[in-house]
Design a protein around this motif. Structure first.
Motif, mmCIF file in Angstrom:
data_model
loop_
_atom_site.group_PDB
_atom_site.id
_atom_site.type_symbol
_atom_site.label_atom_id
_atom_site.label_comp_id
_atom_site.label_asym_id
_atom_site.label_seq_id
_atom_site.Cartn_x
_atom_site.Cartn_y
_atom_site.Cartn_z
ATOM 1 N N ASN A 8 0.757 -1.158 -0.164
ATOM 2 C CA ASN A 8 0.107 -0.163 0.178
ATOM 3 C C ASN A 8 0.981 1.360 0.023
ATOM 4 O OD1 ASN A 8 -2.282 -1.507 -0.371
ATOM 5 N ND2 ASN A 8 -2.901 -1.200 1.998
ATOM 6 N N CYS A 9 2.099 1.029 0.230
ATOM 7 C CA CYS A 9 2.831 2.317 -0.010
ATOM 8 C C CYS A 9 3.231 2.895 -1.523
ATOM 9 C CB CYS A 9 4.282 2.112 0.588
ATOM 10 S SG CYS A 9 5.415 3.361 0.688
ATOM 11 N N LEU A 10 3.051 1.923 -2.403
ATOM 12 C CA LEU A 10 2.850 2.317 -3.747
ATOM 13 C C LEU A 10 1.811 3.077 -4.145
ATOM 14 C CD1 LEU A 10 3.773 -1.245 -5.178
ATOM 15 C CD2 LEU A 10 5.076 0.996 -5.526
ATOM 16 N N GLY A 11 2.125 4.241 -4.650
ATOM 17 C CA GLY A 11 0.795 5.324 -4.788
ATOM 18 C C GLY A 11 0.558 6.059 -3.763
ATOM 19 N N TYR A 38 2.666 -4.310 -9.573
ATOM 20 C CA TYR A 38 1.517 -4.423 -8.670
ATOM 21 C C TYR A 38 0.333 -3.562 -8.944
ATOM 22 C CZ TYR A 38 4.849 -6.969 -5.722
ATOM 23 O OH TYR A 38 5.584 -7.808 -5.022
ATOM 24 N N ALA A 39 0.252 -3.132 -10.228
ATOM 25 C CA ALA A 39 -0.629 -2.288 -10.884
ATOM 26 C C ALA A 39 -1.208 -1.157 -9.956
ATOM 27 C CB ALA A 39 -2.084 -3.259 -11.091
ATOM 28 N N ARG A 40 -0.201 -0.260 -9.289
ATOM 29 C CA ARG A 40 -0.561 0.694 -8.455
ATOM 30 C C ARG A 40 -0.039 1.912 -9.323
ATOM 31 N NH1 ARG A 40 -2.395 -0.331 -3.103
ATOM 32 N NH2 ARG A 40 -3.106 -2.343 -3.177
ATOM 33 N N ALA A 41 -0.819 2.961 -9.604
ATOM 34 C CA ALA A 41 -0.355 4.028 -10.051
ATOM 35 C C ALA A 41 0.638 5.013 -9.200
ATOM 36 C CB ALA A 41 -1.362 5.060 -10.637
ATOM 37 N N PRO A 42 1.807 5.607 -9.834
ATOM 38 C CA PRO A 42 2.610 6.502 -8.744
ATOM 39 C C PRO A 42 1.748 7.631 -8.425
ATOM 40 C CG PRO A 42 3.539 5.979 -10.978
ATOM 41 C CD PRO A 42 2.158 5.363 -11.137
ATOM 42 N N LYS A 43 2.620 8.196 -7.210
ATOM 43 C CA LYS A 43 1.663 9.188 -6.726
ATOM 44 C C LYS A 43 2.474 10.555 -7.487
ATOM 45 C CE LYS A 43 1.582 11.963 -2.542
ATOM 46 N NZ LYS A 43 1.833 11.975 -1.207
ATOM 47 N N MET A 49 8.530 2.965 -3.955
ATOM 48 C CA MET A 49 8.080 3.176 -2.631
ATOM 49 C C MET A 49 9.260 3.438 -1.727
ATOM 50 S SD MET A 49 7.317 -1.109 -2.464
ATOM 51 C CE MET A 49 7.129 -1.160 -0.521
ATOM 52 N N LEU A 50 8.729 3.327 -0.353
ATOM 53 C CA LEU A 50 9.791 3.272 0.506
ATOM 54 C C LEU A 50 10.238 1.939 1.022
ATOM 55 C CD1 LEU A 50 9.511 6.484 0.640
ATOM 56 C CD2 LEU A 50 9.343 6.546 3.032
ATOM 57 N N MET A 51 11.291 1.680 1.423
ATOM 58 C CA MET A 51 11.443 0.140 2.161
ATOM 59 C C MET A 51 12.547 0.538 3.422
ATOM 60 S SD MET A 51 12.206 -2.069 -1.402
ATOM 61 C CE MET A 51 10.942 -1.813 -2.722
ATOM 62 N N CYS A 67 1.391 5.028 9.526
ATOM 63 C CA CYS A 67 1.105 4.798 8.215
ATOM 64 C C CYS A 67 -0.508 4.624 7.865
ATOM 65 C CB CYS A 67 1.631 3.521 7.814
ATOM 66 S SG CYS A 67 1.407 3.263 5.907
ATOM 67 N N PRO A 68 -0.840 5.811 7.065
ATOM 68 C CA PRO A 68 -2.420 5.953 6.891
ATOM 69 C C PRO A 68 -2.901 4.748 5.974
ATOM 70 C CG PRO A 68 -0.972 7.467 5.341
ATOM 71 C CD PRO A 68 -0.169 6.639 6.334
ATOM 72 N N VAL A 69 -2.012 4.041 5.471
ATOM 73 C CA VAL A 69 -2.621 2.875 4.426
ATOM 74 C C VAL A 69 -2.196 1.495 5.187
ATOM 75 C CG1 VAL A 69 -2.918 4.404 2.361
ATOM 76 C CG2 VAL A 69 -0.669 3.238 3.109
#
Ligand code: SF4
Ligand code: SF4
Length: 109
Positions: A8-11, A38-43, A49-51, A67-69
């Motif tokens: 969920n960090c993606l996007g 993972y079919a997540r559009a970038p923000k 993403m962060l790791m 983390c909000p997500v």
């Protein structure tokens, strides 16, 4: 033992976690291939993403609730469908050179 950033960090990538991490062990892995995989559009233009670097994380748990997500888990508690991210966080952060780590490190200071 370390914490892990997952799907969920993606996007989302809002960096709330960075603000509370006492050891600055989040890294910006700016790779569009993960958005695609993972079919997540970038923000916007903020791809990837962060790791968390597991060699640096002190397992304090401060980031998990920020983390909000709900993208952050203890490595021992990552849901089965997200387990690939345990190895991904480790591979993508521990393989970096010192200069690459410095460039990718997220810091609130
Ligand atoms: S558990 Fe603590 S040290 Fe590890 S990434 Fe989260 S805030 Fe940083
Ligand atoms: S708080 Fe969650 S969504 Fe935001 S950057 Fe950190 S891990 Fe990603």
């Amino acid at each position: 033992m370390a914490y892990v950033v997952t799907l969920n960090c993606l996007g989302t990538k809002d960096r709330s976690c960075v603000e509370v991490c006492p050891v600055d062990c989040f890294y910006n892995i700016k790779k569009k291939e993960y958005n695609d995989k993972y079919a997540r559009a970038p923000k916007g233009d903020d791809e990837g993403m962060l790791m968390i670097n597991p060699d640096e994380c002190i397992h304090c748990g401060a980031c998990e609730t920020e983390c909000p997500v709900e993208a952050i888990f203890e490595d021992s508690g990552v849901p089965d469908n997200l387990k690939d991210f345990v190895a991904l966080n480790a591979e993508q952060t521990t393989s970096l050179s010192d200069s690459e780590l410095d460039a990718a490190r997220c810091t609130s200071k």
